[in-house]
Design an enzyme around this catalytic site. Structure first.
Site, PDB file in Angstrom:
ATOM      1  N   ARG A  16     -20.175  12.266  13.071  1.00 49.48           N
ATOM      2  CA  ARG A  16     -20.422  11.930  12.219  1.00 49.48           C
ATOM      3  C   ARG A  16     -21.645  10.650  12.361  1.00 49.48           C
ATOM      4  O   ARG A  16     -22.572  11.054  11.270  1.00 49.48           O
ATOM      5  CB  ARG A  16     -19.148  11.477  11.331  1.00 49.48           C
ATOM      6  CG  ARG A  16     -18.600  12.015  10.402  1.00 49.48           C
ATOM      7  CD  ARG A  16     -17.326  11.558   9.707  1.00 49.48           C
ATOM      8  NE  ARG A  16     -16.928  12.759   9.177  1.00 49.48           N
ATOM      9  CZ  ARG A  16     -15.936  12.575   8.736  1.00 49.48           C
ATOM     10  NH1 ARG A  16     -15.313  10.587   8.141  1.00 49.48           N
ATOM     11  NH2 ARG A  16     -14.559  13.572   7.933  1.00 49.48           N
ATOM     12  N   ARG A  21     -15.040   7.338  14.042  1.00 47.68           N
ATOM     13  CA  ARG A  21     -14.238   8.379  13.987  1.00 47.68           C
ATOM     14  C   ARG A  21     -14.754   9.517  13.726  1.00 47.68           C
ATOM     15  O   ARG A  21     -15.292   9.833  12.920  1.00 47.68           O
ATOM     16  CB  ARG A  21     -13.040   7.735  12.641  1.00 47.68           C
ATOM     17  CG  ARG A  21     -12.216   8.622  12.497  1.00 47.68           C
ATOM     18  CD  ARG A  21     -11.383   8.836  10.980  1.00 47.68           C
ATOM     19  NE  ARG A  21     -12.013   8.247   9.986  1.00 47.68           N
ATOM     20  CZ  ARG A  21     -12.153   9.265   9.469  1.00 47.68           C
ATOM     21  NH1 ARG A  21     -12.109  10.099   9.636  1.00 47.68           N
ATOM     22  NH2 ARG A  21     -13.168   9.031   8.058  1.00 47.68           N
ATOM     23  N   LEU A  78      -6.756  11.115   8.245  1.00 43.88           N
ATOM     24  CA  LEU A  78      -5.144  11.811   7.884  1.00 43.88           C
ATOM     25  C   LEU A  78      -4.265  12.093   9.353  1.00 43.88           C
ATOM     26  O   LEU A  78      -3.394  11.298   8.758  1.00 43.88           O
ATOM     27  CB  LEU A  78      -5.246  12.662   7.046  1.00 43.88           C
ATOM     28  CG  LEU A  78      -6.263  13.024   6.318  1.00 43.88           C
ATOM     29  CD1 LEU A  78      -6.463  14.545   5.832  1.00 43.88           C
ATOM     30  CD2 LEU A  78      -5.170  12.546   4.976  1.00 43.88           C
ATOM     31  N   GLY A  95       0.607  -1.169  -0.156  1.00 46.25           N
ATOM     32  CA  GLY A  95      -0.103  -0.154  -0.255  1.00 46.25           C
ATOM     33  C   GLY A  95       0.737   1.450  -0.115  1.00 46.25           C
ATOM     34  O   GLY A  95       2.144   1.316   1.013  1.00 46.25           O
ATOM     35  N   ALA A  96       0.383   1.973  -0.586  1.00 44.83           N
ATOM     36  CA  ALA A  96       1.412   3.751  -1.335  1.00 44.83           C
ATOM     37  C   ALA A  96       0.668   4.448  -1.248  1.00 44.83           C
ATOM     38  O   ALA A  96       1.132   5.346  -1.121  1.00 44.83           O
ATOM     39  CB  ALA A  96       2.173   3.236  -2.454  1.00 44.83           C
ATOM     40  N   ASP A 155      -8.233  -5.466   0.730  1.00 47.69           N
ATOM     41  CA  ASP A 155      -7.347  -6.863   0.114  1.00 47.69           C
ATOM     42  C   ASP A 155      -6.224  -7.242   1.450  1.00 47.69           C
ATOM     43  O   ASP A 155      -6.371  -8.653   1.989  1.00 47.69           O
ATOM     44  CB  ASP A 155      -5.968  -6.518  -1.625  1.00 47.69           C
ATOM     45  CG  ASP A 155      -6.663  -6.061  -1.945  1.00 47.69           C
ATOM     46  OD1 ASP A 155      -7.914  -6.299  -1.972  1.00 47.69           O
ATOM     47  OD2 ASP A 155      -6.343  -4.848  -3.195  1.00 47.69           O
ATOM     48  N   ALA A 172       0.198   6.014   5.135  1.00 49.10           N
ATOM     49  CA  ALA A 172       0.166   4.982   5.805  1.00 49.10           C
ATOM     50  C   ALA A 172       1.614   4.521   5.705  1.00 49.10           C
ATOM     51  O   ALA A 172       2.530   4.570   6.306  1.00 49.10           O
ATOM     52  CB  ALA A 172      -0.961   4.488   6.104  1.00 49.10           C
ATOM     53  N   GLY A 173       1.359   3.852   4.096  1.00 50.59           N
ATOM     54  CA  GLY A 173       2.488   3.476   3.903  1.00 50.59           C
ATOM     55  C   GLY A 173       3.597   4.219   3.501  1.00 50.59           C
ATOM     56  O   GLY A 173       4.496   3.475   3.355  1.00 50.59           O
ATOM     57  N   GLU A 218      -6.335   2.749   7.868  1.00 56.35           N
ATOM     58  CA  GLU A 218      -7.405   2.372   8.096  1.00 56.35           C
ATOM     59  C   GLU A 218      -7.736   1.316   7.714  1.00 56.35           C
ATOM     60  O   GLU A 218      -8.448   0.248   8.226  1.00 56.35           O
ATOM     61  CB  GLU A 218      -8.132   2.662   6.586  1.00 56.35           C
ATOM     62  CG  GLU A 218      -9.849   2.323   6.486  1.00 56.35           C
ATOM     63  CD  GLU A 218     -10.426   3.442   5.401  1.00 56.35           C
ATOM     64  OE1 GLU A 218     -11.596   2.909   5.784  1.00 56.35           O
ATOM     65  OE2 GLU A 218     -10.335   3.850   4.534  1.00 56.35           O
ATOM     66  N   THR A 249     -16.404  17.228   1.551  1.00 60.10           N
ATOM     67  CA  THR A 249     -16.228  16.813   2.874  1.00 60.10           C
ATOM     68  C   THR A 249     -16.641  17.806   3.858  1.00 60.10           C
ATOM     69  O   THR A 249     -17.742  18.678   3.877  1.00 60.10           O
ATOM     70  CB  THR A 249     -14.549  18.138   2.644  1.00 60.10           C
ATOM     71  OG1 THR A 249     -14.164  17.881   3.725  1.00 60.10           O
ATOM     72  CG2 THR A 249     -14.778  19.347   1.837  1.00 60.10           C
ATOM     73  N   GLU A 250     -16.533  17.272   5.035  1.00 58.61           N
ATOM     74  CA  GLU A 250     -16.810  18.084   6.336  1.00 58.61           C
ATOM     75  C   GLU A 250     -16.973  19.200   6.589  1.00 58.61           C
ATOM     76  O   GLU A 250     -16.875  19.992   7.252  1.00 58.61           O
ATOM     77  CB  GLU A 250     -16.254  17.339   7.815  1.00 58.61           C
ATOM     78  CG  GLU A 250     -17.052  17.240   9.245  1.00 58.61           C
ATOM     79  CD  GLU A 250     -17.250  16.286  10.223  1.00 58.61           C
ATOM     80  OE1 GLU A 250     -16.559  16.990  10.572  1.00 58.61           O
ATOM     81  OE2 GLU A 250     -16.773  15.534   9.599  1.00 58.61           O
TER      82      GLU A 250
END
Length: 563
Positions: free
Chosen positions: A273, A372, A378, A10-11, A208, A14-15, A361, A241-242
């Site tokens: 939310r 959340r 983020l 995963g890029a 995945d 987080a990755g 996530e 977006t919020e």
């Protein structure tokens, strides 16, 4: 065979942030991603990232807001860690050159977000995730981090001791199936929004990493907690977006009434939310919606503010709904957005499966609990990308070389060969996916009941049977999307079963999980994490439970959530 100390799958943010820790530690780190890194779904995050960088704010306040937002089922040690690390993590990106929006004096601008007691959401107009992703990508390009681009994860490989020894991947560009050896693997594969028919998520968000970790023996946690974002576009589900509400936008029903005061008399549109989505759904059910939705009204903000702070929102509204928010309210509805659940880890990102780590996530640390807060996703990626990356570095540095089980490569080749060679029984992957996702939307939505959840659960034996009958029209080796969708469908089926079983078992209402037949939160019986494991003998998901980690702070004692 290519081998690395640490392979990150995963890029997204987080990755990438985890990979940067590998670079700084001087280990051999590589990234595997099924799409180009800059197409990772982190780029779709619009509104901002939370951090107590204002001297009048505090990490303690941020932590309490998060504990409360999580409906008192988040792990308190991890929440405190995230809140403490937030300022340094955000300001580090600022120093890297991330173009955050600014106040006139030059400070990073912050806007209000739902469930927060202070305006602590740092932003870059309405493209925050995109600019953060580009900023980190620059760092990895500079460091020449190897990237296996457009390579699709097929399997986690375990050695003779049951420890992670690498991955098996499918090269989308040419159809090659090959192993990548590693002393450790870090999953940063994001969420599973495509389990549902309508989602803010990209078509690539098929969970995945979660699904393959489950099949490899790692537990998933709290999968029943699925966030419905209050403002997905009515027809497509694309995110509004919020930040729209943070900038002062209203939610109105078909009668033109601003209704949130009935449900959250203090915070109105900036309640958490789950509260806002339930309010919207109630308005729709009671006949005050239109075409299954309500409206996001920005007209009173004025053209100048919308064009400066919400330009992408405006363009998406025009392109996808034919509505210019400067002049008309935007039709929206609660839309599947985020998974609070994921691969169960400790507060440092390590899973119970030795050598497997997870961040973002794809992980359940758990800092989000049952719901959340906007702006914390983020933050989760960059804080726990860093922390988990560092923990993974420590682990692989202490490990010797692993024996990669080459039989796993042959098993993947055989599975893909079998998929391509099936007889045509008239069932295509997209047809089965449509059946699964529509049932999930129908039975596992904002409001849930035992009867609906039982109907959802009863579909899985037939869906699993039919999955073995799906036929691929495309037999090619190069960019065979038909094959990829079939493989991903298997992952979605496993994750959907985790969601349904967890939701059916949890006989209470907490955060994003609302049971009409059990409308109250039950802390005595249900203040605990659901763990989902794959039962190999039965071929189905099995549940167990784990206590919430607490720190003894009296402020975190569960109480009624009021906004």
């Amino acid at each position: 065979m290519n081998s690395h100390d640490l392979v990150i799958v995963g890029a997204g943010l987080a990755g990438m942030r985890a990979a940067l820790e590998g670079v700084r530690a001087g280990i051999n780190v590589a990234i595997v991603t099924k799409i180009h890194p800059l197409r990772s779904h982190s780029c779709a995050a619009q509104g901002g990232v939370n951090a107590a960088i204002n001297p009048k704010d505090s990490w303690n306040s941020h932590a309490y807001d998060t504990v409360k937002g999580a409906d008192f089922i988040g792990d308190e040690d991890a929440i405190e860690l995230m809140a403490k690390e937030a300022p340094d993590s955000v300001l580090e990106l600022d120093r890297m050159g991330c173009p955050f929006s600014r106040l006139e004096q030059g400070e990073v601008a912050q806007r209000p977000f739902g469930g927060a007691s202070f305006d602590r959401t740092c932003y870059a107009a309405d493209r925050t995730g995109q600019v953060m992703l580009h900023t980190l990508w620059e760092q990895l390009v500079k460091a020449n981090v190897p990237v296996y681009e457009e390579c699709h994860l097929q399997k986690l490989a375990l050695d003779e001791n049951g420890e992670v020894a690498g991955v098996v991947v499918y090269d989308i560009k040419n159809g090659n199936i090959f192993p990548i050896g590693a002393k450790g693997v870090l999953m940063a594969t994001g969420g599973y929004g495509r389990v549902f028919q309508v989602s803010t998520n990209a078509t690539t968000n098929t969970g995945d990493g979660m699904a393959l970790a489950l099949r490899a023996g790692a537990p998933l946690a709290d999968m029943e907690f699925v966030q419905f974002h209050p403002t997905g576009l009515l027809t497509s589900g694309i995110l509004m977006t919020e930040g729209c509400r943070g900038e002062g936008g209203y939610l109105i029903n078909a009668l033109g009434e601003r209704f949130m005061g009935k449900y959250a008399p203090t915070k109105w549109e900036l309640a958490s939310r789950d509260v806002v989505s339930r309010a919207e759904q109630t308005e729709i059910i009671e006949g005050r919606g239109k075409n299954g939705g309500i409206f996001l009204d920005l007209r009173h903000l004025g053209a100048e503010k919308i064009l400066e702070r919400l330009p992408q929102v405006r363009q998406l509204s025009i392109d996808l709904e034919g509505v210019d928010p400067i002049h008309e309210p935007i039709p929206v509805r609660p839309t599947v957005h985020y998974s609070m659940g994921g691969i169960r880890t400790d507060m440092w990102g390590a899973s119970p499966l030795k050598g497997l780590f997870a961040a973002g996530e794809a992980a359940c640390v758990s800092v989000h609990g049952a719901n959340r807060l906007g702006g914390n996703s983020l933050l989760d990626t960059i804080v726990f990308g860093k922390i988990t990356g560092r923990k993974a570095v420590e682990y692989v540095t202490a490990q010797g070389a692993k024996n990669f089980p080459m039989r796993e490569v042959e098993l993947v080749k055989a599975r893909i060969g079998e998929l391509k060679s099936r007889r045509d029984f008239g069932l295509r992957p997209n047809e089965l996916h449509h059946r699964l996702s529509t049932k999930m939307n129908q039975y596992v939505g904002v409001f849930r009941t035992k009867e609906d959840l039982q109907l959802a659960l009863e579909q899985f034996p037939r869906i699993r049977k039919d999955y073995e009958l799906i036929h691929l029209d495309d037999k090619s080796e190069v960019f065979n999307i038909d094959l990829l969708r079939a493989i991903e469908l298997g992952h979605l089926i496993d994750l959907a079963e985790c969601i349904v079983r967890g939701a059916l078992a949890r006989e209470e209402s907490r955060g994003a999980h609302t049971r009409n037949d059990f409308p109250q939160r039950d802390d005595e019986a249900w203040r605990k994490h659901t763990l989902a494991n794959w039962d190999v003998e039965k071929g189905e998901v099995a549940l167990s439970y784990e206590a919430v980690r607490t720190v003894g702070n009296d402020n975190y004692v569960p109480k009624v959530r009021v906004y």
